[in-house]
Structures are given as structure tokens and as C-alpha cells.
Design an enzyme around this catalytic site. Structure first.
Site, PDB file in Angstrom:
ATOM      1  N   GLU A  18       9.153 -14.663-102.433  1.00  0.00           N
ATOM      2  CA  GLU A  18       7.932 -14.197-101.779  1.00  0.00           C
ATOM      3  C   GLU A  18       8.284 -13.827-100.344  1.00  0.00           C
ATOM      4  OE1 GLU A  18       4.128 -16.564-102.051  1.00  0.00           O
ATOM      5  OE2 GLU A  18       4.430 -16.669 -99.892  1.00  0.00           O
ATOM      6  N   ALA A 144     -11.306 -16.593-106.993  1.00  0.00           N
ATOM      7  CA  ALA A 144     -10.252 -15.818-107.643  1.00  0.00           C
ATOM      8  C   ALA A 144     -10.723 -15.356-109.023  1.00  0.00           C
ATOM      9  CB  ALA A 144      -8.990 -16.659-107.757  1.00  0.00           C
ATOM     10  N   TYR A 179      -2.069 -25.639-108.367  1.00  0.00           N
ATOM     11  CA  TYR A 179      -1.794 -26.661-107.349  1.00  0.00           C
ATOM     12  C   TYR A 179      -1.442 -28.004-108.000  1.00  0.00           C
ATOM     13  CZ  TYR A 179      -4.138 -23.093-104.652  1.00  0.00           C
ATOM     14  OH  TYR A 179      -4.473 -21.885-104.088  1.00  0.00           O
ATOM     15  N   LYS A 199      -9.767 -19.255-115.069  1.00  0.00           N
ATOM     16  CA  LYS A 199      -9.050 -18.056-114.626  1.00  0.00           C
ATOM     17  C   LYS A 199      -8.203 -17.489-115.773  1.00  0.00           C
ATOM     18  CE  LYS A 199      -7.354 -19.990-110.597  1.00  0.00           C
ATOM     19  NZ  LYS A 199      -6.779 -20.057-109.230  1.00  0.00           N
TER      20      LYS A 199
HETATM   21  P1  FAD Z   1      -9.764 -20.295-106.489  1.00  0.00           P
HETATM   22  O1  FAD Z   1      -9.052 -20.302-107.779  1.00  0.00           O
HETATM   23  O2  FAD Z   1     -10.934 -19.401-106.333  1.00  0.00           O
HETATM   24  O3  FAD Z   1     -10.190 -21.804-106.169  1.00  0.00           O
HETATM   25  C1  FAD Z   1     -10.680 -22.176-104.883  1.00  0.00           C
HETATM   26  C2  FAD Z   1     -11.371 -23.519-104.964  1.00  0.00           C
HETATM   27  O4  FAD Z   1     -12.614 -23.376-105.642  1.00  0.00           O
HETATM   28  C3  FAD Z   1     -10.621 -24.590-105.757  1.00  0.00           C
HETATM   29  O5  FAD Z   1     -10.907 -25.830-105.168  1.00  0.00           O
HETATM   30  C4  FAD Z   1     -11.182 -24.509-107.169  1.00  0.00           C
HETATM   31  O6  FAD Z   1     -11.113 -25.751-107.835  1.00  0.00           O
HETATM   32  C5  FAD Z   1     -12.617 -24.082-106.886  1.00  0.00           C
HETATM   33  N1  FAD Z   1     -13.159 -23.118-107.858  1.00  0.00           N
HETATM   34  C6  FAD Z   1     -12.508 -22.096-108.439  1.00  0.00           C
HETATM   35  N2  FAD Z   1     -13.359 -21.370-109.194  1.00  0.00           N
HETATM   36  C7  FAD Z   1     -14.575 -21.933-109.044  1.00  0.00           C
HETATM   37  C8  FAD Z   1     -15.866 -21.630-109.553  1.00  0.00           C
HETATM   38  N3  FAD Z   1     -16.052 -20.594-110.366  1.00  0.00           N
HETATM   39  N4  FAD Z   1     -16.912 -22.442-109.173  1.00  0.00           N
HETATM   40  C9  FAD Z   1     -16.719 -23.491-108.345  1.00  0.00           C
HETATM   41  N5  FAD Z   1     -15.512 -23.824-107.854  1.00  0.00           N
HETATM   42  C10 FAD Z   1     -14.454 -23.053-108.192  1.00  0.00           C
HETATM   43  N6  FAD Z   1      -3.593 -17.052 -99.350  1.00  0.00           N
HETATM   44  C11 FAD Z   1      -3.634 -15.883 -98.676  1.00  0.00           C
HETATM   45  O7  FAD Z   1      -4.536 -15.690 -97.847  1.00  0.00           O
HETATM   46  N7  FAD Z   1      -2.720 -14.898 -98.901  1.00  0.00           N
HETATM   47  C12 FAD Z   1      -1.719 -15.031 -99.795  1.00  0.00           C
HETATM   48  O8  FAD Z   1      -0.889 -14.128 -99.956  1.00  0.00           O
HETATM   49  C13 FAD Z   1      -1.629 -16.267-100.524  1.00  0.00           C
HETATM   50  N8  FAD Z   1      -0.677 -16.452-101.468  1.00  0.00           N
HETATM   51  C14 FAD Z   1      -0.668 -17.623-102.207  1.00  0.00           C
HETATM   52  C15 FAD Z   1       0.302 -17.775-103.215  1.00  0.00           C
HETATM   53  C16 FAD Z   1       0.350 -18.947-103.967  1.00  0.00           C
HETATM   54  C17 FAD Z   1       1.374 -19.090-105.065  1.00  0.00           C
HETATM   55  C18 FAD Z   1      -0.567 -20.002-103.690  1.00  0.00           C
HETATM   56  C19 FAD Z   1      -0.508 -21.283-104.471  1.00  0.00           C
HETATM   57  C20 FAD Z   1      -1.523 -19.847-102.700  1.00  0.00           C
HETATM   58  C21 FAD Z   1      -1.593 -18.661-101.949  1.00  0.00           C
HETATM   59  N9  FAD Z   1      -2.566 -18.457-100.959  1.00  0.00           N
HETATM   60  C22 FAD Z   1      -2.619 -17.270-100.265  1.00  0.00           C
HETATM   61  C23 FAD Z   1      -3.499 -19.531-100.604  1.00  0.00           C
HETATM   62  C24 FAD Z   1      -4.833 -19.441-101.384  1.00  0.00           C
HETATM   63  O9  FAD Z   1      -5.501 -18.251-101.038  1.00  0.00           O
HETATM   64  C25 FAD Z   1      -5.659 -20.656-100.979  1.00  0.00           C
HETATM   65  O10 FAD Z   1      -5.067 -21.836-101.460  1.00  0.00           O
HETATM   66  C26 FAD Z   1      -7.138 -20.617-101.311  1.00  0.00           C
HETATM   67  O11 FAD Z   1      -7.786 -21.684-100.613  1.00  0.00           O
HETATM   68  C27 FAD Z   1      -7.490 -20.788-102.794  1.00  0.00           C
HETATM   69  O12 FAD Z   1      -7.112 -19.700-103.518  1.00  0.00           O
HETATM   70  P2  FAD Z   1      -7.226 -19.717-105.140  1.00  0.00           P
HETATM   71  O13 FAD Z   1      -6.893 -18.362-105.587  1.00  0.00           O
HETATM   72  O14 FAD Z   1      -6.473 -20.857-105.666  1.00  0.00           O
HETATM   73  O15 FAD Z   1      -8.810 -19.963-105.257  1.00  0.00           O
END
Ligand code: FAD
Length: 317
Positions: A18, A144, A179, A199
């Protein structure tokens, strides 16, 4: 080629990394220089992170402060195209919900599709630094999973407005974040896994984990995922420690634990070079064990430090 195709064709563990886009004002050569030394390990794909806007305060002539939104590392689409063009390797843009309306997301997806980018890592993104909670844009995606729905709609030829006739479907392979030590906002790991499963049910085909320093956490997490019916490839994400201050910074940013043994080893070091050495050795040990267990890919958070990743890759691949 899709990440999942790379995985299904591979005979052994793949190497991937990355990178971060250059800081505003730097040219593309900084990225090329970071990737070039790692090409000998044949990365299956290279992820490009996305960095949302931050607020800064600028002093006006009248002495008042003006709040301005700025992005320190703009760009993803262009960098992905440049990487693919220069190295003939698949680039995986990270797409986030934060800061984007669905319309803007669609425009970016259309550009990526035109450029022949086959993969997307679909993420929510974090809150703006100065704000405590994540707030989606008005008419933007909240989770997401919402972004995945939008990409999957495009994969079916369904665009935001129904007036697009005979729309060509895209064919993006969607990856997501996972995570092993739980997303910091989730009330517990099981609930977090429920949303990870959601997802996948919506179309995500693989996951990349947050960094971890104790392989057992990854193995336990994968076991739990399988029990919950999550059967996609779960790619471990690894980052070597390179400075003493990371012992505190990494847990505070990424909400992860660093094992006592690693902390003690790093704290015993008397020079920055020794710290790097310890970090590299720990990461090699983690990588070799994961590879032995047959993980599909070892994905390295390079953070522009190709010399460090090169030492690890030389010992592992
Ligand atoms: P989600 O999957 O949306 O989850 C977020 C939170 O909400 C979680 O606690 C989950 O349990 C909860 N949740 C999910 N769906 C729902 C729902 N439908 N209803 C209620 N609760 C829900 N960040 C950046 O800004 N840029 C990057 O390039 C970047 N790259 C990353 C790459 C990797 C491999 C990882 C692990 C993280 C990266 N991140 C990046 C960080 C990430 O954006 C953050 O961790 C963010 O807080 C959560 O993203 P997510 O896609 O996991 O969110």
C-alpha cells in the site's frame, strides 16, 4: 486483473503493498521511486490510499481567522493510472464515503472504469481530524456497505439517474477493511463481524485487515469469521515498526495492541537504526509464520519506506 483472480491463480502467498499519494506539490516521481525497488518481488497489486480533507485556519488581512478545507495528499485516480501505465501492475484505489456525494463517487468510478482499473477497496473513512464523529456528506454514503451497494449497482449497469439508457456495466472487484482487534467504534467484535458479513453479502469479495503485531489475533479472527459464515480471502496487513514513537502513535491512531515482547525489544534499542532492525525482524517473523499457514497475500503498509519493505520481502519471498 481482479485481486480475487490473482489469488485464485497463485500457487503460493502473493506480495502486495500500500502506498500513500505524494504530498500536494510533489510530483509522481516520489511514488515511482518508492515502488521501483519493490518490483523485483512482483507485487500482485498496489493499493493507493485516499486522504480526505482537513480544516486549517488561515489569517485574513483583517486579522480574523478563516476556516479552509484542504487536502494534503490529493489524488487517487491519476496515481492509479500512472502506476498501471509505468509498471503494468494492478492498482487498487481506496474509495471512501467521507467527503463525497454519491454523484462525485459515481464520477470517480466512471473515470476508474474508463482507465481499466478492475479493483476498489470500499471504505467509510474516518471523521475529519478536527471532528469527533464521522459525518457523511448530504447525499453521500454513510457506511462502506452503502458504497458497496453503489459500486454493485454500477456493476449491474445501474447509474444514479434512471435516464441512462443501455448503460454499460462496470466490473469492479470490491475489497473491504476488516479489524482483527475490532473497529474502534464497534461495541464488540461480534457486532463488527455482523457488518463485515453484511458487506460481503452485498458483494465484497475479499478483505484486507488492519495492521496487527500478534499473528494469533489474525488466526483467531479468521477462525471467528469462518464460524460466522465469512468465507472470502482475508488478507493480512502488516506494518514494520520503524521508530520508538510508533509504540504509542500506532495504537492511538489504529486502535491496535503492540505485544509486550516487541515493546521491550524496541525500548532496549539505543539507536534509531537498531529500532528499525528490530521492527524489520519482527515483521519478517510474522510474515514467515503467516506464509507457512498459507495466507493468500502478505500486504505491506509501506508508508513510502521501500528500503524497509525491501529487506522484509527479500527474507520472505
Ligand atoms: P464500515 O465498514 O462502514 O464500519 C464503520 C463502523 O460502523 C464499524 O464500527 C462497523 O461495525 C459499523 N457499521 C458498519 N456498517 C454498519 C451499519 N450498516 N449500521 C451500523 N453500523 C455499521 N481510511 C481512509 O480515510 N483512507 C484510506 O485509504 C484507508 N484505507 C484503509 C485500508 C485498510 C486495509 C483499513 C483496515 C482501513 C483503512 N482506512 C482508510 C480506515 C477506515 O476508513 C476507518 O477504519 C473507518 O473508521 C472505517 O472504515 P470501514 O470501511 O471499516 O467502515
Amino acid at each position: 486483473m481482479k485481486v480475487t483472480e490473482h489469488i485464485s491463480r497463485a500457487k503460493s502467498t502473493l506480495f502486495s503493498l500500500e502506498i500513500l499519494p505524494p504530498l500536494k506539490g510533489q510530483d509522481i516521481s516520489s511514488i515511482f521511486n518508492a515502488i521501483e525497488p519493490l518490483m523485483e518481488f512482483k507485487p500482485a497489486f498496489i493499493d493507493v490510499t485516499y486522504h480526505r480533507e482537513e480544516y486549517i485556519y488561515k489569517k485574513r488581512e483583517n486579522g480574523l481567522l478563516e476556516k479552509v478545507a484542504t487536502r494534503k495528499r490529493p489524488g487517487t485516480v491519476g496515481i492509479c493510472a500512472a502506476i498501471m501505465n509505468k509498471f503494468q501492475v494492478d492498482a487498487v484505489p481506496h474509495m471512501i464515503c467521507g467527503g463525497f456525494t454519491k454523484e462525485e463517487t459515481e464520477n470517480a468510478l466512471i473515470d476508474l472504469n474508463f482507465l481499466g482499473v478492475d479493483n476498489i477497496l470500499a471504505l467509510r473513512g474516518d471523521a475529519i481530524k478536527s471532528e469527533g464523529m464521522f459525518v457523511p456528506e448530504e447525499n453521500g454514503n454513510k457506511y462502506a456497505s452503502d458504497l458497496i451497494k453503489q459500486v454493485q449497482d454500477m456493476n449491474k449497469g445501474k447509474y444514479l439517474h434512471d435516464d441512462v439508457e443501455n448503460a454499460a456495466p462496470s466490473n469492479f472487484c470490491i475489497g473491504v477493511a476488516a479489524y482483527p482487534e475490532k473497529h474502534f467504534e464497534a461495541p464488540n467484535l461480534k457486532t463488527d463481524l455482523k457488518y463485515l458479513k453484511m458487506k460481503i453479502d452485498l458483494g465484497a469479495e475479499y478483505a484486507v485487515t488492519q495492521m496487527f503485531f500478534d499473528n494469533q489475533k489474525y488466526f483467531d479472527f479468521v477462525d471467528l469469521c469462518r464460524k460466522e459464515g465469512i468465507n472470502i480471502p482475508i488478507i493480512p496487513g502488516l506494518k514494520p515498526i520503524t521508530s520508538k514513537k510508533q509504540l504509542n502513535i500506532l495504537p492511538s491512531i489504529f486502535h491496535i495492541d503492540i505485544p509486550e515482547e516487541l515493546v521491550e525489544r524496541v525500548n532496549k534499542c539505543s539507536t534509531p537504526e537498531q529500532v528499525k532492525e528490530e521492527g524489520i525482524n519482527w515483521c519478517i517473523k510474522q510474515s514467515l509464520e503467516l506464509k507457512k499457514k498459507g495466507v493468500p497475500v502478505l500486504h505491506y503498509y509501506s508508508m513510502g519506506k521501500s528500503d524497509v519493505i525491501k529487506k522484509i520481502a527479500s527474507a520472505v519471498f
